[in-house]
Write a protein that holds these residues in place. Structure first.
Motif, PDB file in Angstrom:
ATOM      1  N   GLY A 163      38.369  -3.728 -27.136  1.00 55.06           N
ATOM      2  CA  GLY A 163      37.208  -4.140 -27.909  1.00 55.06           C
ATOM      3  C   GLY A 163      37.512  -5.136 -29.001  1.00 55.06           C
ATOM      4  N   TYR A 164      38.766  -5.623 -29.077  1.00 52.38           N
ATOM      5  CA  TYR A 164      39.140  -6.538 -30.150  1.00 52.38           C
ATOM      6  C   TYR A 164      38.972  -8.002 -29.727  1.00 52.38           C
ATOM      7  CZ  TYR A 164      41.152  -2.636 -32.754  1.00 52.38           C
ATOM      8  OH  TYR A 164      41.326  -1.470 -33.450  1.00 52.38           O
ATOM      9  N   ASN A 221      29.490  -4.684 -31.237  1.00 53.35           N
ATOM     10  CA  ASN A 221      28.169  -4.949 -30.671  1.00 53.35           C
ATOM     11  C   ASN A 221      28.216  -5.518 -29.258  1.00 53.35           C
ATOM     12  OD1 ASN A 221      29.309  -7.332 -31.452  1.00 53.35           O
ATOM     13  ND2 ASN A 221      27.396  -8.296 -32.076  1.00 53.35           N
ATOM     14  N   VAL A 222      29.412  -5.576 -28.669  1.00 53.42           N
ATOM     15  CA  VAL A 222      29.502  -6.095 -27.308  1.00 53.42           C
ATOM     16  C   VAL A 222      28.961  -5.083 -26.308  1.00 53.42           C
ATOM     17  CG1 VAL A 222      31.108  -6.873 -25.523  1.00 53.42           C
ATOM     18  CG2 VAL A 222      31.415  -7.597 -27.879  1.00 53.42           C
ATOM     19  N   GLY A 223      29.038  -3.804 -26.661  1.00 53.82           N
ATOM     20  CA  GLY A 223      28.477  -2.773 -25.797  1.00 53.82           C
ATOM     21  C   GLY A 223      29.336  -2.512 -24.584  1.00 53.82           C
ATOM     22  N   SER A 224      28.704  -2.470 -23.433  1.00 52.07           N
ATOM     23  CA  SER A 224      29.396  -2.056 -22.216  1.00 52.07           C
ATOM     24  C   SER A 224      29.872  -3.227 -21.378  1.00 52.07           C
ATOM     25  CB  SER A 224      28.466  -1.179 -21.368  1.00 52.07           C
ATOM     26  OG  SER A 224      27.291  -1.898 -21.031  1.00 52.07           O
ATOM     27  N   VAL A 225      30.071  -4.396 -22.019  1.00 57.07           N
ATOM     28  CA  VAL A 225      30.541  -5.553 -21.262  1.00 57.07           C
ATOM     29  C   VAL A 225      31.923  -5.254 -20.685  1.00 57.07           C
ATOM     30  CG1 VAL A 225      31.253  -7.953 -21.419  1.00 57.07           C
ATOM     31  CG2 VAL A 225      29.213  -7.172 -22.626  1.00 57.07           C
ATOM     32  N   GLN A 226      32.101  -5.498 -19.417  1.00 58.12           N
ATOM     33  CA  GLN A 226      33.364  -5.233 -18.755  1.00 58.12           C
ATOM     34  C   GLN A 226      33.909  -6.515 -18.136  1.00 58.12           C
ATOM     35  OE1 GLN A 226      34.989  -2.295 -18.766  1.00 58.12           O
ATOM     36  NE2 GLN A 226      33.367  -1.418 -20.042  1.00 58.12           N
ATOM     37  N   ALA A 227      35.225  -6.652 -18.200  1.00 59.05           N
ATOM     38  CA  ALA A 227      35.842  -7.807 -17.563  1.00 59.05           C
ATOM     39  C   ALA A 227      35.739  -7.669 -16.047  1.00 59.05           C
ATOM     40  CB  ALA A 227      37.310  -7.909 -17.980  1.00 59.05           C
ATOM     41  N   LYS A 228      35.529  -8.787 -15.361  1.00 57.76           N
ATOM     42  CA  LYS A 228      35.402  -8.775 -13.915  1.00 57.76           C
ATOM     43  C   LYS A 228      36.452  -9.688 -13.293  1.00 57.76           C
ATOM     44  CE  LYS A 228      30.419  -7.851 -13.837  1.00 57.76           C
ATOM     45  NZ  LYS A 228      29.091  -8.325 -13.361  1.00 57.76           N
ATOM     46  N   ALA A 229      36.863  -9.311 -12.112  1.00 58.05           N
ATOM     47  CA  ALA A 229      37.802 -10.155 -11.387  1.00 58.05           C
ATOM     48  C   ALA A 229      37.091 -11.423 -10.925  1.00 58.05           C
ATOM     49  CB  ALA A 229      38.373  -9.403 -10.185  1.00 58.05           C
ATOM     50  N   ALA A 230      37.761 -12.558 -11.056  1.00 59.02           N
ATOM     51  CA  ALA A 230      37.163 -13.839 -10.693  1.00 59.02           C
ATOM     52  C   ALA A 230      37.001 -13.948  -9.182  1.00 59.02           C
ATOM     53  CB  ALA A 230      38.036 -14.976 -11.209  1.00 59.02           C
ATOM     54  N   LEU A 272      38.410 -18.233 -28.134  1.00 62.31           N
ATOM     55  CA  LEU A 272      38.609 -16.803 -28.313  1.00 62.31           C
ATOM     56  C   LEU A 272      37.926 -16.025 -27.198  1.00 62.31           C
ATOM     57  CD1 LEU A 272      38.025 -16.574 -32.169  1.00 62.31           C
ATOM     58  CD2 LEU A 272      40.118 -17.148 -30.920  1.00 62.31           C
ATOM     59  N   GLY A 273      38.353 -14.791 -27.043  1.00 62.17           N
ATOM     60  CA  GLY A 273      37.793 -13.940 -26.004  1.00 62.17           C
ATOM     61  C   GLY A 273      37.700 -12.506 -26.473  1.00 62.17           C
ATOM     62  N   TYR A 274      37.220 -11.666 -25.574  1.00 61.20           N
ATOM     63  CA  TYR A 274      37.001 -10.250 -25.866  1.00 61.20           C
ATOM     64  C   TYR A 274      37.886  -9.415 -24.956  1.00 61.20           C
ATOM     65  CZ  TYR A 274      34.580  -5.726 -25.589  1.00 61.20           C
ATOM     66  OH  TYR A 274      34.283  -4.391 -25.573  1.00 61.20           O
ATOM     67  N   SER A 291      41.203 -10.147 -15.617  1.00 63.89           N
ATOM     68  CA  SER A 291      42.255 -10.649 -16.496  1.00 63.89           C
ATOM     69  C   SER A 291      41.699 -10.926 -17.880  1.00 63.89           C
ATOM     70  CB  SER A 291      42.870 -11.926 -15.914  1.00 63.89           C
ATOM     71  OG  SER A 291      43.786 -12.491 -16.816  1.00 63.89           O
ATOM     72  N   LYS A 292      42.344 -10.373 -18.899  1.00 60.31           N
ATOM     73  CA  LYS A 292      41.903 -10.624 -20.268  1.00 60.31           C
ATOM     74  C   LYS A 292      42.333 -12.005 -20.744  1.00 60.31           C
ATOM     75  CE  LYS A 292      45.979  -8.620 -22.533  1.00 60.31           C
ATOM     76  NZ  LYS A 292      46.464  -7.566 -23.438  1.00 60.31           N
ATOM     77  N   ALA A 293      43.122 -12.710 -19.924  1.00 56.82           N
ATOM     78  CA  ALA A 293      43.581 -14.040 -20.313  1.00 56.82           C
ATOM     79  C   ALA A 293      42.512 -15.100 -20.130  1.00 56.82           C
ATOM     80  CB  ALA A 293      44.822 -14.422 -19.498  1.00 56.82           C
ATOM     81  N   GLY A 294      41.340 -14.713 -19.635  1.00 56.12           N
ATOM     82  CA  GLY A 294      40.261 -15.684 -19.480  1.00 56.12           C
ATOM     83  C   GLY A 294      40.104 -16.116 -18.035  1.00 56.12           C
ATOM     84  N   ASN A 295      39.178 -17.023 -17.812  1.00 56.52           N
ATOM     85  CA  ASN A 295      38.905 -17.490 -16.461  1.00 56.52           C
ATOM     86  C   ASN A 295      40.097 -18.248 -15.898  1.00 56.52           C
ATOM     87  OD1 ASN A 295      36.334 -16.442 -16.497  1.00 56.52           O
ATOM     88  ND2 ASN A 295      35.444 -18.297 -17.357  1.00 56.52           N
TER      89      ASN A 295
END
Length: 258
Positions: A126-127, A155-164, A119-121, A183-187
């Motif tokens: 935020g889901y 409770n994840v707060g300000s976590v932001q996805a980053k480009a690999a 699973l991922g965030y 990418s929200k699809a994961g690494n």
């Protein structure tokens, strides 16, 4: 003779299906959430050679004489047995101990069930989502029309996805390959290899499978610049992705020695 030939052919076809099922099980040995399958066979109807006879006052009756005409595939069963657990480095990964499935929902409201607990965030909403971007359903969050609920990670707060991005040292030169978008699809795992077996005129070939991108460079071709290399890599990736750009956007190879 024709019956015996048919029986043999029917048996071979059924056995081929069994081999197909076994091959699929082997191919998915590293697929998370996959459940192995087995082929189940049944005998085919019987041909009556002689009918049963009724007994008389002086002798008993006889049973019918029948002969089968081969076997057929009755069905393919999914084996719902508990698989082994494996530790991961992600705090959002889960595994189901015992019966049950994870219930997920796509953006159109369609419900699916899965055993894959990777699973991922979703940083945009935020889901909690699965590897396909479907919302994981549970007992808290925003209620949907049919009473199911999406799980929001407040409770994840300000976590932001980053480009690999990754850097590799090759003969003293640092080459960095980076993605354009988060990418929200994961690494995304990227492998770049070289081959001298590719046809002339095809400088780059790309394949995409299970979150891994493999870029093969033709050792017999020359690239005029890094821009030329990047353009041809991303063109090959678009072809490998069915004509669509990757979620992570274009990949770029750069060097600090350029």
């Amino acid at each position: 003779m024709s019956t015996s030939m048919y029986s043999g052919v029917a048996g071979m076809e059924a056995e081929q299906t069994k081999m197909d099922v076994i091959g699929n099980n082997i191919a998915n040995v590293n697929t998370y959430g996959y459940k192995s399958q087995r082929a189940v066979f049944s005998d085919v109807y019987y041909q009556t050679l002689s009918a049963a006879t009724r007994g008389t006052a002086t002798k008993g009756g006889t049973n019918p004489s029948t002969v089968g005409v081969g076997s057929t595939l009755l069905g393919v069963q999914t084996m719902q047995k508990q698989s082994s657990f494996q530790s991961t480095s992600s705090g959002l990964d889960v595994a189901i101990n015992g019966e049950g499935y994870l219930q997920v929902m796509d953006g159109s409201g369609n419900i699916f069930y899965t055993k894959a607990g990777m699973l991922g965030y979703d940083a945009n909403t935020g889901y909690l989502v699965d590897m396909n971007g479907n919302f994981v359903l549970g007992n808290q969050g925003t209620t949907t029309g049919d009473g199911l609920q999406k799980i929001k990670l407040d409770n994840v707060g300000s976590v932001q996805a980053k480009a690999a991005s990754a850097t590799e040292d090759i003969d003293g030169t640092n080459f960095t390959i980076s993605a354009q978008n988060a990418s929200k699809a994961g690494n995304l795992s990227v492998n770049v290899i070289s081959s001298d077996q590719m046809p002339i005129g095809q400088p780059v070939e790309a394949t995409i499978a299970n979150g891994t991108v493999t870029v093969t460079l033709n050792a017999n071709e020359k690239f005029t610049s890094l821009d030329d290399l990047n353009t041809k890599i991303n063109s090959a990736l678009t072809v490998a992705n069915g004509g669509k750009a990757l979620d992570c956007g274009d990949l770029t190879i750069s060097t600090d020695n350029a």
